[in-house]
Design an enzyme around this catalytic site. Structure first.
Site, PDB file in Angstrom:
ATOM      1  N   TYR A 118      39.699  39.998  41.106  1.00  0.00           N
ATOM      2  CA  TYR A 118      39.523  39.141  39.916  1.00  0.00           C
ATOM      3  C   TYR A 118      40.293  37.831  40.045  1.00  0.00           C
ATOM      4  CZ  TYR A 118      38.870  43.939  38.172  1.00  0.00           C
ATOM      5  OH  TYR A 118      38.513  45.250  38.012  1.00  0.00           O
ATOM      6  N   ARG A 132      45.274  48.176  28.868  1.00  0.00           N
ATOM      7  CA  ARG A 132      46.124  47.207  29.558  1.00  0.00           C
ATOM      8  C   ARG A 132      47.407  46.905  28.778  1.00  0.00           C
ATOM      9  NH1 ARG A 132      43.945  43.402  33.159  1.00  0.00           N
ATOM     10  NH2 ARG A 132      41.935  43.657  32.142  1.00  0.00           N
ATOM     11  N   CYS A 137      43.343  44.236  57.335  1.00  0.00           N
ATOM     12  CA  CYS A 137      42.610  43.294  58.189  1.00  0.00           C
ATOM     13  C   CYS A 137      41.493  42.578  57.444  1.00  0.00           C
ATOM     14  CB  CYS A 137      42.048  44.037  59.384  1.00  0.00           C
ATOM     15  SG  CYS A 137      43.321  44.986  60.180  1.00  0.00           S
ATOM     16  N   TYR A 152      45.564  49.243  35.731  1.00  0.00           N
ATOM     17  CA  TYR A 152      44.565  48.934  36.761  1.00  0.00           C
ATOM     18  C   TYR A 152      45.232  48.621  38.106  1.00  0.00           C
ATOM     19  CZ  TYR A 152      42.003  48.587  32.407  1.00  0.00           C
ATOM     20  OH  TYR A 152      41.487  48.854  31.168  1.00  0.00           O
ATOM     21  N   GLY A 192      41.047  45.858  24.905  1.00  0.00           N
ATOM     22  CA  GLY A 192      40.818  44.516  25.410  1.00  0.00           C
ATOM     23  C   GLY A 192      41.885  43.477  25.183  1.00  0.00           C
TER      24      GLY A 192
HETATM   25  N1  LLP Z   1      37.476  50.790  26.025  1.00  0.00           N
HETATM   26  C1  LLP Z   1      36.443  50.589  26.847  1.00  0.00           C
HETATM   27  C2  LLP Z   1      35.120  51.100  26.476  1.00  0.00           C
HETATM   28  C3  LLP Z   1      36.621  49.876  28.053  1.00  0.00           C
HETATM   29  O1  LLP Z   1      35.595  49.671  28.857  1.00  0.00           O
HETATM   30  C4  LLP Z   1      37.913  49.389  28.393  1.00  0.00           C
HETATM   31  C5  LLP Z   1      38.143  48.669  29.643  1.00  0.00           C
HETATM   32  C6  LLP Z   1      38.979  49.655  27.493  1.00  0.00           C
HETATM   33  C7  LLP Z   1      38.705  50.340  26.317  1.00  0.00           C
HETATM   34  C8  LLP Z   1      40.368  49.204  27.759  1.00  0.00           C
HETATM   35  O2  LLP Z   1      40.494  47.825  27.808  1.00  0.00           O
HETATM   36  P1  LLP Z   1      41.939  47.149  27.949  1.00  0.00           P
HETATM   37  O3  LLP Z   1      42.690  47.374  26.656  1.00  0.00           O
HETATM   38  O4  LLP Z   1      42.628  47.787  29.083  1.00  0.00           O
HETATM   39  O5  LLP Z   1      41.651  45.732  28.193  1.00  0.00           O
HETATM   40  N2  LLP Z   1      40.024  46.655  36.150  1.00  0.00           N
HETATM   41  C9  LLP Z   1      40.032  45.486  35.297  1.00  0.00           C
HETATM   42  C10 LLP Z   1      39.874  45.850  33.824  1.00  0.00           C
HETATM   43  C11 LLP Z   1      38.633  46.652  33.513  1.00  0.00           C
HETATM   44  C12 LLP Z   1      38.520  47.034  32.056  1.00  0.00           C
HETATM   45  C13 LLP Z   1      37.360  47.914  31.823  1.00  0.00           C
HETATM   46  N3  LLP Z   1      37.245  48.429  30.488  1.00  0.00           N
HETATM   47  C14 LLP Z   1      41.294  44.686  35.562  1.00  0.00           C
HETATM   48  O6  LLP Z   1      42.091  45.060  36.412  1.00  0.00           O
HETATM   49  O7  LLP Z   1      41.494  43.643  34.954  1.00  0.00           O
END
Ligand code: LLP
Length: 421
Positions: A318, A278, A346, A375, A239
């Protein structure tokens, strides 16, 4: 440290001019820097120095085999959320004992696959899932290592579509019910409780929500230990946000995050897992695209690119901001102008940016979307029968296509015409 810099007026990925990749591969394409992936993984790994830990890359962010292998060779574990991701991790050579299985709706088939192939732990999200896993594990004569994902009811202060730690979200079980749920788990012979899991959201740009969540996890660890559970592993989720708009954002650094983990949870002697996606991949990748046309609109000019919402959906989905830069370095002090930057699909939603200030661009110019490594490619589709964008990995002065652009024939051949037609 940025591995996408202008040199001699041309934007490079490490030592490779991006225009050279464009000439060979065609546009649009995603390109990743090995040096950035490596650096970001190490930042997390080093942030947890002094604690027993495993950084499990959240594969959902970018799951190309070459990316996974690059990280696995550095010692990364993987966080997977589907049988497909599990299979990808194994195919890239990640051992089962470095794979954690997250997700709110694991099927029995997925559970069986992971139990047979080897798994570090399942992060279980409901009593119903717990019962299913118990049954599957017993059927195989195994015990499934589990944590229970608790929902700490903390506001992660991020976009509503990617917040997961509030009680209204579908994720985890309410922390207030955790002791009962762990008691239930302890009575299931197919399960082995190893720890606690928490994940409060994505693109989190402040540490405070983490502090609140981890303080609750610390309390819960002690309470569960009093109840007789052997809690020795804490999975703290992913996150941590990244600076999408480089001019005006400075999210917390992994080292500060590591410090917070030590402060809030260090005294418990648990092994720590984190699941960043991310921050590992986001700034390690760009989407490169070409201007097809410049179109004069009413009161605005449009840059029509050959990339579209099907290739990078984050702005449409988003309202996400991505810095967009020309591949040819603009002259210092050049007058900028406002463009609406759009793709050819389109739908009016196929808009990457509105009134974005850019140096003047013309037909044929190349641009790069920054921070598109996470993503990006994984969320792309073939909407409008646009082929999936190829992916390229750069390592110093070398580059390789790590996923080729499918041909139209290949795309069409995936369809089958029934006999009666
Ligand atoms: N662990 C779990 C259980 C998760 O659901 C997620 C992301 C992560 C780890 C990794 O989180 P990160 O470090 O990447 O923030 N498609 C969206 C983001 C969706 C994230 C879903 N879960 C975007 O493009 O912003």
């Amino acid at each position: 440290m940025d591995h996408f810099l202008y040199r001699d007026g041309r934007l490079h990925a490490e030592d490779v001019p991006l225009a050279e990749i464009a000439a060979e591969v065609g546009t649009p394409f995603y390109v990743y820097s090995t040096a950035t992936l490596t650096r970001h993984f190490r930042l997390f790994d080093e942030a947890l120095d002094g604690m027993e830990h495993l950084v499990c890359y959240a594969m959902k962010a970018a799951s190309n085999q070459a990316i996974i292998k690059t990280l696995a060779e550095l010692g990364a574990g993987m966080d997977v959320v589907s049988g497909g991701e599990y299979t990808r991790a194994k195919a890239a050579g990640v051992p089962g004992d470095r794979i954690v299985f997250s997700g709110v709706g694991k099927t029995r088939d997925e559970m069986r696959m992971a139990l047979e192939g080897g798994i570090r732990q399942f992060n279980v999200e409901s009593e119903a899932e717990m019962a299913a896993l118990d049954e599957v594990a017993q059927g195989l004569g195994l015990r499934a290592p589990i944590t229970v994902r608790v929902n700490p009811d903390v506001d992660a202060k991020t976009h509503a579509k990617i917040a997961t730690g509030k009680s209204e979200n579908k994720f985890g079980i309410p922390i207030s019910r955790a002791r009962d749920v762990y008691a239930l788990a302890a009575g299931m012979p197919g399960l082995e409780v190893v720890g606690i899991d928490v994940h409060i959201g994505s693109q989190i740009t402040e540490l405070e929500p983490y502090r609140l969540a981890y303080e609750k996890v610390a309390e819960l660890t002690e309470a569960l230990r009093e109840d007789g559970h052997d809690i020795h592993r804490l999975d703290l989720g992913g996150g941590l946000g990244i600076p999408y708009e480089r001019a005006n954002s400075a999210p917390p650094l992994p080292v500060e995050y590591g410090q917070l983990i030590k402060e809030t949870l260090g005294h418990l002697g648990c092994e720590i897992e984190i699941e960043p996606g991310r921050l590992v991949a986001g700034n390690a990748g760009l989407l490169v695209s070409r201007v097809i046309y410049v179109k004069a609109g009413e009161g605005r000019d449009f840059l029509i690119l050959d990339a579209a919402m099907n290739d990078l959906i984050r702005p449409a989905m988003y309202d996400a901001w991505h810095d967009i830069v020309p591949l040819a370095e603009p002259a210092a002090g050049i007058d900028q102008r406002a463009y609406d930057i759009v793709g050819p699909v389109c739908e009016s939603g196929d808009t990457f940016a509105k009134a974005r200030m850019m140096p003047p661009l013309i037909e044929g110019d190349l641009v790069a979307f920054r921070s598109a490594g996470a993503y990006g490619a994984v969320m792309s589709s073939e909407y409008n029968t646009r082929p999936l964008v190829p992916e390229v990995l750069v390592h110093e002065h070398q580059f390789a296509v790590i996923r080729a652009r499918p041909t139209f024939d290949e795309m069409i051949k995936r369809d089958t015409i029934p006999e009666w037609l």
